[in-house]
Structure formats: C-alpha cells, structure tokens
Design a protein around this motif. Structure first.
Motif, PDB file in Angstrom:
ATOM      1  N   LEU A   6       0.818  -1.200   0.000  1.00  0.00           N
ATOM      2  CA  LEU A   6       0.000   0.000   0.000  1.00  0.00           C
ATOM      3  C   LEU A   6       0.856   1.256   0.000  1.00  0.00           C
ATOM      4  O   LEU A   6       0.323   2.349  -0.022  1.00  0.00           O
ATOM      5  CB  LEU A   6      -0.880   0.007   1.260  1.00  0.00           C
ATOM      6  CG  LEU A   6      -1.717  -1.236   1.536  1.00  0.00           C
ATOM      7  CD1 LEU A   6      -2.463  -1.063   2.857  1.00  0.00           C
ATOM      8  CD2 LEU A   6      -2.680  -1.504   0.416  1.00  0.00           C
ATOM      9  N   SER A   7       2.173   1.108   0.013  1.00  0.00           N
ATOM     10  CA  SER A   7       3.020   2.202   0.451  1.00  0.00           C
ATOM     11  C   SER A   7       4.199   2.469  -0.469  1.00  0.00           C
ATOM     12  O   SER A   7       4.966   1.566  -0.808  1.00  0.00           O
ATOM     13  CB  SER A   7       3.540   1.860   1.857  1.00  0.00           C
ATOM     14  OG  SER A   7       4.605   2.691   2.231  1.00  0.00           O
ATOM     15  N   LEU A   8       4.368   3.733  -0.834  1.00  0.00           N
ATOM     16  CA  LEU A   8       5.553   4.168  -1.567  1.00  0.00           C
ATOM     17  C   LEU A   8       6.802   4.048  -0.710  1.00  0.00           C
ATOM     18  O   LEU A   8       7.883   3.719  -1.206  1.00  0.00           O
ATOM     19  CB  LEU A   8       5.368   5.618  -2.006  1.00  0.00           C
ATOM     20  CG  LEU A   8       4.217   5.887  -2.982  1.00  0.00           C
ATOM     21  CD1 LEU A   8       3.913   7.378  -3.026  1.00  0.00           C
ATOM     22  CD2 LEU A   8       4.540   5.362  -4.364  1.00  0.00           C
ATOM     23  N   ILE A   9       6.674   4.325   0.570  1.00  0.00           N
ATOM     24  CA  ILE A   9       7.819   4.228   1.474  1.00  0.00           C
ATOM     25  C   ILE A   9       8.291   2.789   1.582  1.00  0.00           C
ATOM     26  O   ILE A   9       9.500   2.505   1.519  1.00  0.00           O
ATOM     27  CB  ILE A   9       7.457   4.799   2.859  1.00  0.00           C
ATOM     28  CG1 ILE A   9       7.252   6.317   2.760  1.00  0.00           C
ATOM     29  CG2 ILE A   9       8.534   4.479   3.892  1.00  0.00           C
ATOM     30  CD1 ILE A   9       6.683   6.958   4.007  1.00  0.00           C
ATOM     31  N   LEU A  10       7.367   1.852   1.718  1.00  0.00           N
ATOM     32  CA  LEU A  10       7.753   0.445   1.777  1.00  0.00           C
ATOM     33  C   LEU A  10       8.368  -0.012   0.457  1.00  0.00           C
ATOM     34  O   LEU A  10       9.297  -0.817   0.434  1.00  0.00           O
ATOM     35  CB  LEU A  10       6.542  -0.422   2.130  1.00  0.00           C
ATOM     36  CG  LEU A  10       6.012  -0.276   3.553  1.00  0.00           C
ATOM     37  CD1 LEU A  10       4.764  -1.128   3.749  1.00  0.00           C
ATOM     38  CD2 LEU A  10       7.071  -0.664   4.581  1.00  0.00           C
ATOM     39  N   TYR A  11       7.852   0.502  -0.648  1.00  0.00           N
ATOM     40  CA  TYR A  11       8.405   0.161  -1.954  1.00  0.00           C
ATOM     41  C   TYR A  11       9.859   0.635  -2.043  1.00  0.00           C
ATOM     42  O   TYR A  11      10.755  -0.113  -2.466  1.00  0.00           O
ATOM     43  CB  TYR A  11       7.575   0.803  -3.055  1.00  0.00           C
ATOM     44  CG  TYR A  11       8.022   0.439  -4.457  1.00  0.00           C
ATOM     45  CD1 TYR A  11       7.494  -0.671  -5.112  1.00  0.00           C
ATOM     46  CD2 TYR A  11       8.971   1.199  -5.123  1.00  0.00           C
ATOM     47  CE1 TYR A  11       7.907  -1.012  -6.386  1.00  0.00           C
ATOM     48  CE2 TYR A  11       9.387   0.867  -6.403  1.00  0.00           C
ATOM     49  CZ  TYR A  11       8.854  -0.238  -7.028  1.00  0.00           C
ATOM     50  OH  TYR A  11       9.277  -0.574  -8.292  1.00  0.00           O
ATOM     51  N   ALA A  12      10.109   1.889  -1.644  1.00  0.00           N
ATOM     52  CA  ALA A  12      11.470   2.424  -1.683  1.00  0.00           C
ATOM     53  C   ALA A  12      12.384   1.670  -0.727  1.00  0.00           C
ATOM     54  O   ALA A  12      13.562   1.438  -1.038  1.00  0.00           O
ATOM     55  CB  ALA A  12      11.456   3.915  -1.355  1.00  0.00           C
ATOM     56  N   ALA A  13      11.870   1.282   0.416  1.00  0.00           N
ATOM     57  CA  ALA A  13      12.677   0.530   1.373  1.00  0.00           C
ATOM     58  C   ALA A  13      13.080  -0.825   0.794  1.00  0.00           C
ATOM     59  O   ALA A  13      14.237  -1.248   0.891  1.00  0.00           O
ATOM     60  CB  ALA A  13      11.905   0.344   2.678  1.00  0.00           C
ATOM     61  N   TYR A  14      12.138  -1.508   0.172  1.00  0.00           N
ATOM     62  CA  TYR A  14      12.423  -2.816  -0.415  1.00  0.00           C
ATOM     63  C   TYR A  14      13.446  -2.711  -1.542  1.00  0.00           C
ATOM     64  O   TYR A  14      14.363  -3.531  -1.652  1.00  0.00           O
ATOM     65  CB  TYR A  14      11.125  -3.445  -0.933  1.00  0.00           C
ATOM     66  CG  TYR A  14      11.339  -4.721  -1.705  1.00  0.00           C
ATOM     67  CD1 TYR A  14      11.777  -5.867  -1.065  1.00  0.00           C
ATOM     68  CD2 TYR A  14      11.100  -4.775  -3.070  1.00  0.00           C
ATOM     69  CE1 TYR A  14      11.979  -7.050  -1.768  1.00  0.00           C
ATOM     70  CE2 TYR A  14      11.296  -5.946  -3.790  1.00  0.00           C
ATOM     71  CZ  TYR A  14      11.736  -7.087  -3.131  1.00  0.00           C
ATOM     72  OH  TYR A  14      11.946  -8.241  -3.838  1.00  0.00           O
TER      73      TYR A  14
END
Length: 254
Positions: A6-14
C-alpha cells in the motif's frame, strides 16, 4: 516478483534494502528542508518507527506533513486569536495544561498529528504530555480514532480526520493531502535514485529492479488512502496495467 504494498515508502525501502524507518525519515527531511531536524530528530525517529509498524506508513507521513510539516514539539491554541507554541514553550504549555483544572472542551491541537485535546484527551489518559509522543499518537490512531472515522466516512476518512461535521472543509483537507501524495512519490524516487547511485555497480546488481509499472500501481493504491493497520506487506507475482501517467515527468532511472 512485484511488491504488493500500500506504500511508496515500503516500496522504496524494499528496492534499496534499507529499513522502512530510514526511508520515512529521509523523505521527510528532503520534503521539508525548513524544519530544524537537529531538534526534531528524536521525535522523527520515534514517529518513523511507529508508522513503519503499519501497513501504510505513507498516509501517516502525509497527515504529519499536512498538519505540522513534521514539527513535533508544537501546540496550537485555537480561538479568536490562535497562538502556536514551539519547542520548550510548547512543553511548558502542556505541563501547565496538565496541572490546570479542566474547563469545558479545550480547543488545543498537539504534536505532529495535531490531535485536538478537547476531543481526544481520554485517548491519552488525560495526559497532554503523552499526546505529544509520536508513538502514542500513532498507537491511538491505530487502536481507536482511525477505525472510528473509517466506519463513519469510509474512503473519505482522511477528510474526516480533519472535520467530521463540515463536509466542505473535509473535502478541501482530503484534496490537500492527496496533492501531497505526489510530493511523497517524488521524494521516494529521489531517495532511491540517490541511494542507488552511491553504490558500486556490483552492489546495485544485488538490489531488486525498480519497475515503472510497479511504482505506478503503488502510487495509485496509495492515492486511495488505505487505512493503516498493524500488518506486514508481502509479495506476489503481478503485472499491473497502466492507464494513465500522473507522474509522467518523474525520472525513473535509478
């Protein structure tokens, strides 16, 4: 293998293989350069860790930017002549508020998420200093307030976060937060590009590939403001279709 998040932040973290809370903090700093993060850093770290324990840290990031521009030691006393207290002045104001007898419903907004003390003090055990804590603000949102406004307003819950009785004001608020979603997208990509550019080619090859279609799908999902829950993201095979280009000027080269 695309990220079903659901998250751009999680995407960037991954895609940087960095902790979510690192990406959360770095995007907050780059999007809000006027904030004195030398002072606010401990609060930002606390907020990032709490937000990153949810399925959707993005919307907590966006609301904090809308409400306070990631200023944590901040209090707004509303009224005919509103006054904003910051830093030590805010802490002293809250201490006096705790010690003062309660009269009526005080119209005072506290901390990064600007919870109104008159309406939410029971959620913080009537302790205004607790209401300043970013972790306790997120916990209260997850356990109580988020569910309440979602049951009342469904996909318009972000507007209800601001105002549950004035539809026009709620709509304006939700639109303002929606616009900030693009800011987060830009700074998430900036973080990815900067981080990956500093690595040796051999190190970059070990990172997951950044795919434009995947990022667009996450962006569109995030624009729907999924309600944050205590939930871990997961991965599924996916090949999203892209029908529009809301971020067409973004450079996806990382």
């Amino acid at each position: 293998m695309a990220l079903n998040s659901l998250s751009l932040i999680l995407y960037a973290a991954y895609h940087s293989l960095q902790p979510c809370e690192v990406v959360f903090q770095e995007t907050a700093k780059s999007a809000n350069p006027s904030v004195n993060f030398k002072v606010e850093q401990p609060y930002l770290e606390e907020f990032a860790k709490a937000a990153c324990k949810t399925s959707n840290p993005d919307v907590l990031w966006l609301i904090a930017q809308q409400e306070s521009n990631f200023r944590f030691t901040i209090v707004r006393a509303n009224g005919p002549e509103p006054k904003i207290y910051r830093g030590d002045e805010a802490l002293a104001f809250l201490k006096n508020l705790k010690d003062a007898p309660t009269v009526g419903r005080p119209n005072i907004d506290i901390g990064a998420l600007q919870f109104n003390w008159g309406w939410h003090k029971e959620g913080f055990q009537n302790d205004p200093m607790a209401a300043l804590s970013p972790r306790k603000q997120v916990d209260y949102f997850l356990k109580t307030f988020g569910g309440e406004i979602y049951r009342r307003c469904a996909n318009q819950w972000v507007g209800c976060y601001h105002n549950q009785t004035d539809q026009a004001r709620a709509n304006r608020y939700q639109s303002a937060v929606l616009k900030k979603g693009k800011t987060l997208a830009l700074h998430s990509l900036l973080y990815l590009r900067t981080y990956r550019s500093q690595l040796a080619a051999s190190e970059r090859q070990l990172l997951p590939m950044v795919k434009k279609d995947d990022f667009y799908k996450i962006f569109e999902t995030a624009q729907g403001f999924p309600l944050p829950r205590r939930h871990i993201f997961h991965f599924v095979d996916d090949n999203p279709e892209q029908n529009q280009d809301p971020l067409k000027e973004i450079n996806f080269d990382t």
